[in-house]
Design a protein around this motif. Structure first.
Motif, PDB file in Angstrom:
ATOM      1  N   GLU A  92      44.690  50.155  39.547  1.00 50.35           N
ATOM      2  CA  GLU A  92      44.984  48.929  40.285  1.00 50.35           C
ATOM      3  C   GLU A  92      44.151  48.832  41.562  1.00 50.35           C
ATOM      4  O   GLU A  92      43.563  47.767  41.859  1.00 50.35           O
ATOM      5  CB  GLU A  92      46.475  48.887  40.638  1.00 50.35           C
ATOM      6  N   THR A  95      40.418  48.256  40.735  1.00 51.37           N
ATOM      7  CA  THR A  95      40.204  46.895  40.247  1.00 51.37           C
ATOM      8  C   THR A  95      40.227  45.909  41.404  1.00 51.37           C
ATOM      9  O   THR A  95      39.374  44.996  41.488  1.00 51.37           O
ATOM     10  CB  THR A  95      41.290  46.521  39.217  1.00 51.37           C
ATOM     11  N   ARG A  96      41.177  46.073  42.297  1.00 51.47           N
ATOM     12  CA  ARG A  96      41.274  45.199  43.466  1.00 51.47           C
ATOM     13  C   ARG A  96      40.034  45.358  44.344  1.00 51.47           C
ATOM     14  O   ARG A  96      39.513  44.346  44.866  1.00 51.47           O
ATOM     15  CB  ARG A  96      42.537  45.543  44.262  1.00 51.47           C
ATOM     16  N   ALA A  98      37.014  46.183  43.369  1.00 49.75           N
ATOM     17  CA  ALA A  98      35.869  45.561  42.697  1.00 49.75           C
ATOM     18  C   ALA A  98      35.913  44.044  42.841  1.00 49.75           C
ATOM     19  O   ALA A  98      34.868  43.388  42.969  1.00 49.75           O
ATOM     20  CB  ALA A  98      35.874  45.955  41.222  1.00 49.75           C
ATOM     21  N   GLU A  99      37.106  43.471  42.812  1.00 53.86           N
ATOM     22  CA  GLU A  99      37.250  42.027  42.963  1.00 53.86           C
ATOM     23  C   GLU A  99      36.856  41.583  44.366  1.00 53.86           C
ATOM     24  O   GLU A  99      36.270  40.509  44.550  1.00 53.86           O
ATOM     25  CB  GLU A  99      38.689  41.625  42.672  1.00 53.86           C
ATOM     26  N   ARG A 100      37.185  42.409  45.372  1.00 52.19           N
ATOM     27  CA  ARG A 100      36.868  42.054  46.764  1.00 52.19           C
ATOM     28  C   ARG A 100      35.391  42.225  47.047  1.00 52.19           C
ATOM     29  O   ARG A 100      34.813  41.462  47.844  1.00 52.19           O
ATOM     30  CB  ARG A 100      37.666  42.929  47.732  1.00 52.19           C
TER      31      ARG A 100
END
Length: 397
Positions: A92, A95-96, A98-100
């Protein structure tokens, strides 16, 4: 047991012996256990660092590692974050991140502060939880349940076991002065998957040949490990000798141990009797006032692939010897296996006492050569004595 790099042995010609601890080396056991006590609820990484510091530059560093290996195997470690799953947390958080996008401590801090409230954690606590499943981050939550002296006994036994890693075969001698342990000895042989044959007799003791893989196809370390794991069972026999042939560095060596060695059993002795039915019969027999002496599990009948050990032997001063087998446990498979052993043993001097709970009748025992009696509840000694010394004056031999 110990890994090979922590084993010590001595070669003298064609003989090889385990090297047991010297008295002055016993102190390391207490120090290792002390360190474990000081690191309860601390990480394994911290404990490992303390153990390395204890080794220092001492020539006994491998002994310290041996004690630590045995103690850590008996300790208990757990994750420091309870029921949280570090792998899911990492997935989690990464993933967060990488999104930022972006890298650096500031970005990492933002992601942790964003995710932490979902788990009711502080950001730094979440950071630690991400890798809580790594062994060095596990917490020591339970200490070994043995003393320094018991750790020393475990260490010496592990040294003796280690030589058996390369065993080709064993020859054991068990003497008849130890009632009640033969059956458990063979149970351990079977449990560890060892092949064996039995020779000898009641008075001089039994020779048990434990075959190794070399005689079949090739030596395997796995089979040697099973031989090593069997060794503690032998310590329950008060008079025994063991001779093993080892293959080391392309040569064969002889390895001998006996009951005079410093090895000690690691566990308390098992109950003297397998069941309350047997114990009650034995106690009642002692009150009977008969010249027949009751002995516990002293005869071994080799059935080629398994053994039959009658529950009791009855010995008369005039030299007569009769055996007693009590069948009181109800299970269809038990009855089948027991009947098969009784037929193969073919002992005319064996009295078989059968409980009415067994749901078996006289027809089931028609091809068993010795006397068969049936009883309700508890086996009365006088039922057996009536066969040994019937009113006609004819005694079973």
């Amino acid at each position: 047991m110990l890994p090979s790099e922590l084993l010590f042995s001595v070669k003298r010609g064609a003989q090889v012996y385990p090297r047991f601890l010297r008295r002055e080396q016993h102190v390391w056991a207490e120090q290792v256990l002390r360190l474990l006590g000081e690191h309860r609820q601390r990480t394994r990484g911290e404990l490992d660092a303390a153990l390395r510091a204890l080794e220092g530059d001492s020539p006994d560093y491998r002994i310290v590692r041996g004690f630590a290996h045995l103690a850590l195997n008996a300790a208990e470690f757990a994750l420091a974050i309870g029921e949280l799953e570090p792998e899911a947390l990492r997935r989690e958080v990464f993933t967060r991140a990488a999104e930022r996008g972006g890298y650096g401590e500031a970005q990492a801090r933002e992601v942790l502060e964003d995710v932490a409230p979902r788990y009711r954690l502080e950001a730094e606590t979440l950071r630690e939880a991400l890798y809580a499943d790594l062994p060095e981050n596990h917490l020591l939550v339970a200490l070994p349940e043995f003393t320094a002296d018991q750790l020393i006994d475990r260490y010496n036994l592990a040294q003796a076991q280690g030589l058996l890693y390369s065993a080709l075969y064993l020859r054991l001698t068990a003497h008849r002065n130890v009632p009640g342990e033969y059956r458990r000895l063979f149970q351990h042989l079977k449990f560890h998957g060892l092949m064996y044959a039995v020779e000898g007799h009641l008075d001089d003791g039994y020779q048990i040949y434990v075959d190794g893989p070399a005689s079949l196809f090739k030596q395997t370390r796995k089979y040697g490990l099973q031989m090593a794991m069997f060794l503690p069972a032998l310590l329950r026999v008060s008079r025994w000798e063991m001779e093993a042939v080892l293959q080391r560095d392309g040569a064969e060596f002889s390895y001998r141990l006996d009951s005079q060695s410093p090895l000690k059993p690691l566990q308390k002795p098992p109950p003297a009797y397998d069941s309350l039915l047997e114990e009650t019969f034995a106690r009642r027999w002692e009150k009977l006032g008969t010249p027949w002496t009751l002995e516990r599990e002293v005869e071994i009948v080799d059935l080629k692939g398994t053994v039959f050990v009658p529950d009791f032997a009855l010995r008369h001063p005039d030299g007569r010897l009769v055996h007693v087998e009590i069948m009181g446990f109800w299970h269809p498979d038990y009855l089948r296996r027991k009947l098969e052993k009784l037929r193969r043993a073919a002992m005319p001097d064996l009295i078989v006492a059968v409980s009415d709970r067994l749901n078996a009748g006289a027809d089931d025992f028609h091809d068993v050569p010795g006397p068969v009696i049936f009883f309700k509840g508890k086996l009365e000694p006088r039922q057996v004595l009536a066969i040994l010394e019937p009113a006609t004056g004819i005694s079973l031999i």
